[in-house]
Write a protein that holds these residues in place. Structure first.
Motif, PDB file in Angstrom:
ATOM      1  N   ASP A  41       0.810  -1.219   0.000  1.00  0.00           N
ATOM      2  CA  ASP A  41       0.000   0.000   0.000  1.00  0.00           C
ATOM      3  C   ASP A  41       0.846   1.272   0.000  1.00  0.00           C
ATOM      4  O   ASP A  41       0.351   2.362   0.243  1.00  0.00           O
ATOM      5  CB  ASP A  41      -1.009  -0.003   1.142  1.00  0.00           C
ATOM      6  CG  ASP A  41      -0.384   0.097   2.513  1.00  0.00           C
ATOM      7  OD1 ASP A  41       0.857   0.201   2.610  1.00  0.00           O
ATOM      8  OD2 ASP A  41      -1.124   0.079   3.502  1.00  0.00           O
ATOM      9  N   GLY A  42       2.136   1.126  -0.297  1.00  0.00           N
ATOM     10  CA  GLY A  42       2.991   2.287  -0.497  1.00  0.00           C
ATOM     11  C   GLY A  42       3.388   3.041   0.753  1.00  0.00           C
ATOM     12  O   GLY A  42       3.615   4.246   0.691  1.00  0.00           O
ATOM     13  N   ARG A  43       3.525   2.373   1.861  1.00  0.00           N
ATOM     14  CA  ARG A  43       3.948   3.060   3.089  1.00  0.00           C
ATOM     15  C   ARG A  43       5.410   3.467   3.040  1.00  0.00           C
ATOM     16  O   ARG A  43       5.817   4.407   3.704  1.00  0.00           O
ATOM     17  CB  ARG A  43       3.688   2.184   4.304  1.00  0.00           C
ATOM     18  CG  ARG A  43       2.213   1.972   4.537  1.00  0.00           C
ATOM     19  CD  ARG A  43       1.964   1.210   5.789  1.00  0.00           C
ATOM     20  NE  ARG A  43       0.542   0.894   5.901  1.00  0.00           N
ATOM     21  CZ  ARG A  43       0.001   0.410   6.982  1.00  0.00           C
ATOM     22  NH1 ARG A  43       0.741   0.176   8.045  1.00  0.00           N
ATOM     23  NH2 ARG A  43      -1.281   0.132   7.015  1.00  0.00           N
ATOM     24  N   GLY A  44       6.224   2.733   2.297  1.00  0.00           N
ATOM     25  CA  GLY A  44       7.617   3.113   2.086  1.00  0.00           C
ATOM     26  C   GLY A  44       8.605   2.647   3.133  1.00  0.00           C
ATOM     27  O   GLY A  44       9.782   2.990   3.050  1.00  0.00           O
ATOM     28  N   LEU A 100      14.360   0.864   4.967  1.00  0.00           N
ATOM     29  CA  LEU A 100      15.170  -0.219   5.520  1.00  0.00           C
ATOM     30  C   LEU A 100      16.148  -0.816   4.520  1.00  0.00           C
ATOM     31  O   LEU A 100      17.124  -1.450   4.907  1.00  0.00           O
ATOM     32  CB  LEU A 100      14.257  -1.328   6.055  1.00  0.00           C
ATOM     33  CG  LEU A 100      13.377  -0.942   7.234  1.00  0.00           C
ATOM     34  CD1 LEU A 100      12.398  -2.052   7.548  1.00  0.00           C
ATOM     35  CD2 LEU A 100      14.225  -0.603   8.444  1.00  0.00           C
ATOM     36  N   LEU A 101      15.894  -0.614   3.233  1.00  0.00           N
ATOM     37  CA  LEU A 101      16.726  -1.212   2.191  1.00  0.00           C
ATOM     38  C   LEU A 101      17.005  -0.187   1.073  1.00  0.00           C
ATOM     39  O   LEU A 101      16.730  -0.431  -0.098  1.00  0.00           O
ATOM     40  CB  LEU A 101      15.995  -2.440   1.635  1.00  0.00           C
ATOM     41  CG  LEU A 101      16.803  -3.529   0.982  1.00  0.00           C
ATOM     42  CD1 LEU A 101      17.925  -4.035   1.870  1.00  0.00           C
ATOM     43  CD2 LEU A 101      15.899  -4.674   0.584  1.00  0.00           C
ATOM     44  N   PRO A 102      17.575   0.966   1.429  1.00  0.00           N
ATOM     45  CA  PRO A 102      17.769   2.028   0.434  1.00  0.00           C
ATOM     46  C   PRO A 102      18.783   1.687  -0.651  1.00  0.00           C
ATOM     47  O   PRO A 102      18.756   2.293  -1.724  1.00  0.00           O
ATOM     48  CB  PRO A 102      18.239   3.218   1.271  1.00  0.00           C
ATOM     49  CG  PRO A 102      18.895   2.600   2.463  1.00  0.00           C
ATOM     50  CD  PRO A 102      18.082   1.350   2.743  1.00  0.00           C
ATOM     51  N   GLU A 103      19.661   0.715  -0.395  1.00  0.00           N
ATOM     52  CA  GLU A 103      20.635   0.327  -1.418  1.00  0.00           C
ATOM     53  C   GLU A 103      19.955  -0.402  -2.579  1.00  0.00           C
ATOM     54  O   GLU A 103      20.474  -0.423  -3.689  1.00  0.00           O
ATOM     55  CB  GLU A 103      21.703  -0.607  -0.831  1.00  0.00           C
ATOM     56  CG  GLU A 103      22.477  -0.020   0.316  1.00  0.00           C
ATOM     57  CD  GLU A 103      21.802  -0.235   1.682  1.00  0.00           C
ATOM     58  OE1 GLU A 103      22.445   0.102   2.686  1.00  0.00           O
ATOM     59  OE2 GLU A 103      20.654  -0.713   1.743  1.00  0.00           O
ATOM     60  N   THR A 104      18.798  -0.989  -2.312  1.00  0.00           N
ATOM     61  CA  THR A 104      18.097  -1.805  -3.301  1.00  0.00           C
ATOM     62  C   THR A 104      16.826  -1.139  -3.820  1.00  0.00           C
ATOM     63  O   THR A 104      16.475  -1.295  -4.981  1.00  0.00           O
ATOM     64  CB  THR A 104      17.729  -3.173  -2.685  1.00  0.00           C
ATOM     65  OG1 THR A 104      18.927  -3.776  -2.201  1.00  0.00           O
ATOM     66  CG2 THR A 104      17.082  -4.093  -3.696  1.00  0.00           C
ATOM     67  N   LEU A 105      16.148  -0.384  -2.954  1.00  0.00           N
ATOM     68  CA  LEU A 105      14.859   0.192  -3.316  1.00  0.00           C
ATOM     69  C   LEU A 105      14.836   1.703  -3.166  1.00  0.00           C
ATOM     70  O   LEU A 105      15.425   2.249  -2.238  1.00  0.00           O
ATOM     71  CB  LEU A 105      13.751  -0.388  -2.416  1.00  0.00           C
ATOM     72  CG  LEU A 105      13.540  -1.892  -2.444  1.00  0.00           C
ATOM     73  CD1 LEU A 105      12.567  -2.294  -1.348  1.00  0.00           C
ATOM     74  CD2 LEU A 105      13.055  -2.348  -3.806  1.00  0.00           C
ATOM     75  N   THR A 106      14.136   2.344  -4.054  1.00  0.00           N
ATOM     76  CA  THR A 106      13.795   3.750  -3.917  1.00  0.00           C
ATOM     77  C   THR A 106      12.274   3.790  -3.974  1.00  0.00           C
ATOM     78  O   THR A 106      11.626   2.751  -4.055  1.00  0.00           O
ATOM     79  CB  THR A 106      14.461   4.606  -5.025  1.00  0.00           C
ATOM     80  OG1 THR A 106      14.220   5.973  -4.762  1.00  0.00           O
ATOM     81  CG2 THR A 106      13.963   4.247  -6.400  1.00  0.00           C
TER      82      THR A 106
END
Length: 69
Positions: free
Chosen positions: A11-14, A19-25
């Protein structure tokens, strides 16, 4: 390992992007976007513990780790 995102559950809470900024934006609505453009981004071994934590803490249980090629 690969990170699977269940788009029907997300649901796009982000939280995962924090927690995983190296993999996800995130996109403008807060939904995770893999940085490598893959449907299921690869998780580098040194980030496995972070990915496991992101999957465990996802409030909608939209993340799963899969062994992958």
């Amino acid at each position: 390992m690969k990170l699977h995102i269940d788009w029907t559950a997300c649901d796009g809470r982000g939280l995962c992007t924090e927690l995983l900024p190296e993999t996800l934006t995130r996109d403008p609505w807060g939904y995770p976007v893999p940085r490598d453009g893959a449907r299921e981004p690869a998780i580098h071994p040194e980030l496995q513990a972070h990915a496991e934590r992101a999957a465990r803490l996802c409030p909608t249980l939209a993340l799963r780790l899969r062994s992958g090629e």
